[in-house]
Write an enzyme that holds these catalytic residues in place. Structure first.
Site, PDB file in Angstrom:
ATOM      1  N   GLU B 168      15.621  19.269  -2.773  1.00  0.00           N
ATOM      2  CA  GLU B 168      14.448  18.490  -2.168  1.00  0.00           C
ATOM      3  C   GLU B 168      13.536  19.733  -1.647  1.00  0.00           C
ATOM      4  OE1 GLU B 168      16.932  16.062   0.541  1.00  0.00           O
ATOM      5  OE2 GLU B 168      15.946  14.550  -0.404  1.00  0.00           O
ATOM      6  N   GLU B 190      24.320  13.374  -2.876  1.00  0.00           N
ATOM      7  CA  GLU B 190      24.381  12.591  -1.792  1.00  0.00           C
ATOM      8  C   GLU B 190      24.945  11.334  -2.017  1.00  0.00           C
ATOM      9  OE1 GLU B 190      21.659  14.477  -2.274  1.00  0.00           O
ATOM     10  OE2 GLU B 190      20.785  15.366  -0.571  1.00  0.00           O
TER      11      GLU B 190
END
Ligand SMILES: [Fe+2]
Ligand SMILES: [Fe+2]
Lengths: 470, 584
Positions: B168, B190
């Site tokens: 990210e 995730e």
């Protein structure tokens, strides 16, 4: 512009030193007077022998004298109390009472005050035309006394709105004058206050039963953690006592006269003889009592529970109750209908507070019945007046979907409706009572259907010229 | 966001039990940082005067967690790491006008960055997680803002595995280069591994910014090992894969190319961001231009922003000379710091009362300097964008924001944006002290050109545009009202304030309003405010906050993530999470 506030508006809230209040009242007062002129008593008078609240002391809180009604000095009074009052119940029990509105409860408190405030001018509107058929000047004076004091009760509620609720409060105070009893577009908040009081028998019943509801509502607000509300209500209760006196003695006098006529003509059918038959009195009791019970709201109420827990509204004589005043662990019995029988149910005490208050009210109502039955007894009659069952003719609460007779039996809709005219004033009864309503304005004279009072007002005789008509 | 099971030491294998609410024990967070004492980053600007390229190398100190209880293995980060990153991005903008490209890379072999530390997440309270994610999101948005508005392009040189928050971070950069060593991959694990979302912009940027097809994004975000090599390029997850031997060279080349197109000035010298002077007590924080007083009983903080006190710089050169002392920059830095501290450390002060104090004309004079030079002067431009970012922080702050506009305030132009960022604005009609005040002392506000787009919100439009969304005529009308004093009643008529109580009502109205607010559910308020603040269009940025973050915060409180059997808790214990299988 300097106004002598204490002269114009008797008060013990330091009106002269409170700019906020002055400004609010200055714009509200002309609107109030305007409302009084258009919605207040319809009979034109020069002056009336009235009691005016001028102080809060135990002695001499009021003055008597002939005053022109539009010059009546509607004042603002809070009962005097020590500064260390504590909250007597609910979650914040034991903490200092609030001298300001806590923001958290602003909306709820405002709502409670608006609802109470709305009933005060409503009854004036309902009774607007009654003066045209007063049975005596004494009664006319009492009507006006009740009216001006209901007007003052409006002032009391408006004072709270003005002093503690900011702009919002001012808007609500204004709206109290814009709603009108029976108005199709903007009626009074509670249903019972939108019915006209059509005759004097209804007026006495109203002051006995409905003003008594007011007494109990004020009694719960008197317990409020919001101290100014508490003190205001305590003072209002003083005046309310007189309104109920008018009702109690009014009905006394009707029953007395009915007995006289029954004896004189040796019949229960005294209608042709210009009296109110005993069974019609009973029907009026049935009607006004049941309608007043509706004012207590549903027997089971989460609103009432929330108000109690928050400290906004207590129970009748909260401080004399011998429990923890928090009630989270207690239970109470409420009346209801289950499986086709009238019975009782155990529910958390917090949810049964409306029922609790109503039960206190019912006990209090019994006292009048005892009085009137004593009159019957003394006059040598066997008939007795009674309070119908709490489930009779209810439109609010747990009984509202059921048909209960005055004796407390559950019956079908058809059976109930077939008997309705035996239990509630029929068209014929109303027409008859209406036919008796002829004004008697001559000092010392009284209408045929009611006995004169045993005492006058403030030591004055019955013959006293209590009202000078215009 | 991953951490190999095997790397967790024995002492750490027992996941914390219970709900892991560590709120009380959480130490107060400071956002101060200085490159000289960074624990986790090195900011290398040694060659930048020549090349225009700076290197920001992530080298996380495993034992340097901001709170105890976890080790930051494999370049996994926590709030402390991100505080340094934020500091670096700010310094790059203000102190290094010569830097045109920032290469974000790792100093650790094989690991670019493993994302947020799982043990840290598992032990953190919900508010801590939410605050942490919000701050990291803001920092990543700031990186994109630098690329878009400062001529400072960020380039991710992914020289090892970039997982979860690590990828990210790369996604926030303009370009992503991935080393082709047959093992380094980019991934968003995730969902499959932790039962939460890549919530720092991951899901959003993959589809919005990188334009990855949604079915491929779905495959990618459920593949724990991620993607590497040609497929990563083909799926647009990275821009380029570079063989190991050509790595340094290629990175330098791409950085130089990016630098060549930059608008950064030649021969400019930076402005040192000197340490903030701040006085902290139990009851407040005082800076030079910003003051905060806590009222714990009432659950609120009174914030006053002091306007400039004369001394309007007569030239742009003077602005540079003043540097960090130039009022708009100094005030913005202080306000930024205050917002961050209040958000992290004062959770129970749920209402922020915002006031300004000072001279309207002075405030506007400073603003005019900014207005005039933000196009031609890099520093002034930076200040403008910085203030914009701080306002955006307010927009996403989960507190009730109330502006009180009183006599002596200077809500004018840019400062008026503070009021517009608030949920409500109350303006006093008249003056409070009858005897001491003269006519003209009444509270005033002033609109200026900066209220019409200089400081856009994350939805891409101005606060006035948002306030009057769908009513362009009114906004056009307001444009005619700039640069003149507007008093309370008129402000109310123009819709610029919520209410304008007069002196008699003021105190009660404000008190009751605040008490009423304080009695409402904090969660419901946060949700309501967040919904009301952002009207109209969405942008990638607004979607990150309004959609991704909101979903993430919901998932965070769900047992499937945070319950004792949840994935976040079970991760690294060798046992499987037990899910409540019902779809909600
Ligand atoms: Fe009353
Ligand atoms: Fe009354």
């Amino acid at each position: 512009m300097s106004i002598d506030y204490s002269e114009k508006i008797p008060n013990n809230v330091d009106l002269a030193g409170d700019r906020k209040l002055q400004r609010a009242l200055e714009s509200w007062q002309p609107n109030f007077l305007n409302w009084w002129k258009t919605m207040g008593p319809a009979v034109p008078t020069e002056d009336v022998y009235l009691r005016t609240a001028v102080d809060v002391g135990k002695e001499g809180w009021a003055q008597f004298g002939h005053v022109a009604m539009e010059e009546y000095r509607w004042g603002v009074f809070l009962a005097e109390r020590g500064d260390d009052r504590r909250i007597a119940f609910g979650e914040q029990k034991g903490e200092a009472a609030w001298q300001q509105v806590p923001g958290e409860y602003r909306a709820d408190l405002q709502r409670l005050i608006v609802i109470q405030g709305d009933t005060e001018p409503a009854s004036v509107e309902q009774q607007r035309r009654l003066g045209e058929t007063a049975p005596s000047l004494y009664d006319l004076r009492n009507l006006f006394q009740v009216n001006v004091e209901e007007g003052r009760h409006l002032w009391a509620m408006v004072y709270l709105l003005h002093a503690f609720f900011g702009r919002n409060g001012r808007e609500e105070a204004e709206a109290l004058l814009h709603r009108n009893s029976g108005d199709l577009d903007s009626p009074r908040i509670l249903g019972a206050f939108n019915e006209e009081t059509p005759d004097w028998l209804s007026f006495f019943m109203f002051t006995y039963f409905t003003d008594r509801d007011g007494k109990y509502q004020l009694g719960t607000l008197k317990e409020s953690a919001f101290d100014p509300l508490s003190r205001t209500c305590e003072f209002m209760l003083k005046e309310e006592a007189h309104h109920m006196f008018v009702g109690t003695t009014g009905i006394d006098r009707v029953v007395t006269r009915t007995c006289e006529l029954m004896r004189e003509h040796d019949t229960d059918e005294i209608a042709p003889h210009g009296g109110v038959p005993l069974d019609v009195i009973q029907k009026y009791v049935n009607f006004h009592y049941s309608v007043s019970l509706d004012l207590f709201g549903s027997e089971q109420s989460t609103n009432a529970a929330n108000y109690f827990t928050a400290g906004l509204k207590g129970r009748w004589q909260e401080e004399r109750r011998k429990d923890d005043h928090v009630l989270t662990e207690d239970s109470a019995k409420i009346d209801l209908v289950r499986d086709g029988v009238v019975t009782q149910d155990e529910v958390p005490a917090l949810l049964a507070l409306n029922s609790d208050l109503r039960n206190e009210y019912v006990k209090d109502c019994q006292s009048g019945l005892k009085r009137w039955n004593r009159i019957l007894e003394k006059a040598g009659f066997d008939q007795r007046l009674y309070l119908p069952h709490v489930g009779f003719n209810r439109h609010v609460g747990l009984f509202s979907d059921h048909y209960v007779t005055p004796a407390g039996d559950l019956v079908g809709k058809d059976t109930w409706e077939a008997k309705e005219d035996c239990w509630l004033p029929s068209e014929g009864d109303k027409v008859h009572v209406q036919s008796l309503m002829r004004p008697v304005y001559e000092p010392g004279k009284i209408a045929s259907w009611i006995a004169p009072p045993t005492n006058g007002i403030n030591g004055k005789p019955f013959e006293y010229e209590y009202v000078h008509l215009a | 966001m991953t951490e190999e099971t095997g790397t967790i030491d024995a002492a750490g294998t027992t996941a914390p039990s219970g709900s892991a609410e560590h709120t009380e024990e959480t130490p107060a967070v400071s956002f101060d940082a200085d490159p000289a004492t960074y624990r986790h980053w090195t900011l290398d600007t040694s060659g930048s005067a020549e090349t225009g390229v700076a290197y920001l190398r992530l080298d996380i100190d495993e034992t340097g967690g901001i709170v105890p209880g976890y080790e930051l293995k494999m370049n996994s980060y926590d709030l402390g790491v991100d505080i340094e990153l934020y500091d670096a991005t700010q310094r790059l903008r203000f102190e290094h006008p010569e830097v045109r490209t920032v290469v974000v890379t790792s100093a650790k072999d094989k690991n670019f960055c493993a994302g947020a530390n799982i043990r840290m997440l598992a032990q953190s309270s919900h508010p801590w997680k939410v605050n942490f994610c919000k701050f990291t999101n803001e920092t990543r948005n700031g990186i994109e803002d630098a690329t878009a508005n400062s001529g400072q392009t960020y380039l991710a040189a992914v020289n090892g595995t970039a997982a979860g928050g690590g990828y990210e971070l790369a996604l926030a950069c303009e370009q992503i280069l991935l080393i082709d060593d047959n093992s380094s991959a980019v991934s968003l694990p995730e969902v499959p591994l932790l039962g939460v979302l890549p919530g720092t912009g991951g899901l959003t940027r993959v589809i919005d910014k990188r334009k990855v097809r949604k079915d491929r994004a779905d495959v990618f975000a459920t593949t724990s090992e991620g993607m590497r090599g040609k497929r990563a390029v083909e799926w647009k997850l990275v821009d380029e894969v570079v063989p190991k031997r050509a790595w340094d060279e290629t990175v330098a080349e791409r950085a130089a190319t990016a630098a060549a197109g930059s608008s950064r000035p030649a021969d400019a010298s930076g402005v040192a961001l000197t340490p903030l002077q701040r006085e902290e007590t139990a009851d407040g924080i005082t800076y030079e231009h910003v003051k905060a007083t806590f009222d714990r009983d009432r659950g609120l903080v009174e914030i006053t922003v002091l306007g400039p006190d004369g001394g309007v710089p007569e030239s742009c050169a003077r602005v540079h000379e003043l540097g960090a002392d130039f009022w708009p920059l100094a005030m913005t830095r202080e306000l930024d710091d205050l917002i961050l501290r209040l958000r992290a450390n004062e959770l129970e002060l749920g209402t922020w009362l915002i006031r300004t104090q000072g001279d309207v004309e002075d405030a506007l004079a400073f603003e005019r300097v900014i207005e005039q030079h933000s196009k031609d002067d890099w520093l002034v431009n930076e200040i403008r964008h910085y203030f914009k970012r701080v306002l955006k922080r307010l927009d996403v702050t989960s507190r009730s924001l109330i502006a009180l506009i009183e006599p002596g305030s200077c809500f004018a132009g840019a400062l008026l944006e503070l009021a517009f960022a608030c949920d409500r604005q109350y303006m006093l009609d008249g003056t409070l002290d009858e005897d001491d005040s003269e006519q003209g002392d009444e509270a005033q506000i002033m609109l200026s050109a900066s209220n019409f787009g200089t400081f856009p919100m994350s939805n891409g439009i101005s606060r006035l545009g948002s306030r009057f969304y769908g009513d362009d005529d009114h906004v056009a009308k307001l444009r005619q009202e700039t640069d003149r004093r507007i008093e309370a009643r008129e402000a109310l008529e123009l819709g610029l304030v919520t209410d304008a109580p007069d002196d008699i009502d003021w105190e009660d109205e404000i008190r009751i309003m605040l008490e009423e607010r304080a009695s409402l559910s904090p969660d419901a308020l946060t949700g309501m405010e967040a919904n009301h603040r952002f009207v109209g269009p969405e942008t990638m940025e607004s979607r990150i906050f309004s959609r991704l973050t909101a979903w993430q915060n919901w998932i965070f409180v769900r047992p499937n993530a945070s319950g004792p059997e949840g994935a976040l808790r079970k991760y690294g214990t060798g046992r499987k999470a037990e899910f409540d299988r019902r779809r909600v």
